[in-house]
Design an enzyme around this catalytic site. Structure first.
Site, mmCIF file in Angstrom:
data_model
loop_
_atom_site.group_PDB
_atom_site.id
_atom_site.type_symbol
_atom_site.label_atom_id
_atom_site.label_comp_id
_atom_site.label_asym_id
_atom_site.label_seq_id
_atom_site.Cartn_x
_atom_site.Cartn_y
_atom_site.Cartn_z
ATOM 1 N N ARG A 198 0.839 -1.208 0.000
ATOM 2 C CA ARG A 198 0.000 0.000 0.000
ATOM 3 C C ARG A 198 0.870 1.254 0.000
ATOM 4 O O ARG A 198 0.535 2.248 -0.664
ATOM 5 C CB ARG A 198 -0.943 0.003 1.199
ATOM 6 N N CYS A 254 -1.341 6.239 8.870
ATOM 7 C CA CYS A 254 -1.631 4.958 8.223
ATOM 8 C C CYS A 254 -2.723 5.227 7.196
ATOM 9 O O CYS A 254 -2.670 6.225 6.493
ATOM 10 C CB CYS A 254 -2.038 3.907 9.253
#
Length: 295
Positions: A198, A254
């Site tokens: 990611r 995040c």
């Protein structure tokens, strides 16, 4: 002794406690237990798991309903809950901040999940953000408790009447404008807590845009624990952060400000100075990259 302290915080409440320790102290009147089980792909799963069985005395805290505010156009997928609203939720769970009277002792809260601290660490960070430092994460979480053969129950505790007075610590959190102003500063280090795929933009299952904030370093949150969900030693945590220990300003993010808290827990265990959470995280950052915002 079944406890992990922060390397430079030996006299404070341990950040991590073992299942054996909690089992031995389960009946202490000053202890409350927070079941934080949740699944992003099935938001009702944590509630069903709690109803099917939990640690005796535990109260369930839902990521969407309790540990976050409703999402808006900006601010990310899991905005921080309003302090007063979350304080009321804590009070009903019997959690007291211990400031309403000189005789009242702050509740020691133990948080657990079944996701390698992902949601328990969010709870741990939120309480500290509200000025309540008497909070710990259960090492190994639900899996470790079950494996040890400790008692389970389906009984839901009756609501209680604690007194929780929030004292938000604004220096612990930053927003989009702050990150944008600091991302090229040599004094600041930006930490992306997501998995490597990611971070690189190879894979993005949730947010509309893949990639990472320019300049961010990748420290995946899953590295804080082993494959069984056991929190690695304070020495291992310290080694992990050796390259950023001297930074003046560390900002952690995040996808939506949840698993970043696992890295913040790791930093605490490593004895690092307090770092800041970019609460909106990548889900907030990429909302400003939406074509609707472009002239």
């Amino acid at each position: 002794m079944g406890l992990h302290s922060g390397a430079s915080h030996p006299s404070l409440t341990p950040a991590v406690v073992s299942s054996a320790w909690l089992h031995e102290n389960l009946d202490r009147p000053d202890i409350a237990i927070a079941d934080c089980r949740f699944a992003l792909e099935d938001p009702q799963l944590g509630k069903r798991q709690y109803q099917a069985g939990h640690i005796p005395g535990a109260v369930h805290f839902d990521l969407n309903d309790d540990l976050s505010a409703p999402p808006q156009r900006y601010g990310g997928r899991h905005p921080l809950p309003a302090p007063d609203a979350f304080a009321r939720t804590l009070a009903v769970a019997g959690i007291s901040s211990g400031v309403s009277s000189a005789a009242e002792q702050p509740t020691w809260v133990i948080a657990y999940d079944d996701s390698r601290c992902a949601f328990a660490a969010r709870f741990w960070w939120l309480l500290r953000y509200l000025g309540h430092t008497r909070v710990s994460v259960l090492d190994g979480g639900w899996r470790r408790w079950q494996a040890a053969g400790y008692p389970l129950t389906t009984e839901v505790p009756t609501p209680k009447s604690g007194t929780f007075v929030p004292h938000p610590q604004p220096e612990m959190v930053v927003d989009y404008e702050w990150v944008q102003s600091r991302q090229t500063s040599p004094e600041s280090v930006l930490i992306d807590s997501r998995t490597g795929d990611r971070y690189r933009g190879d894979y993005e299952p949730i947010d509309p845009i893949a990639g990472h904030i320019p300049g961010a370093l990748n420290y995946p949150w899953l590295d804080v624990t082993d494959d069984q969900g056991q929190v690695r030693s304070p020495e291992a945590q310290a080694n992990r952060w050796s390259q950023v220990r001297s930074a003046d300003d560390v900002i952690v993010y995040c996808g939506s400000g949840v698993t970043a808290c696992v890295n913040l827990l790791s930093m605490y265990l490593a004895g690092l100075p307090q770092s800041r959470l970019y609460a909106g995280s990548w889900s907030d950052w990429c909302s400003y990259m939406d074509p609707r915002d472009r002239p």
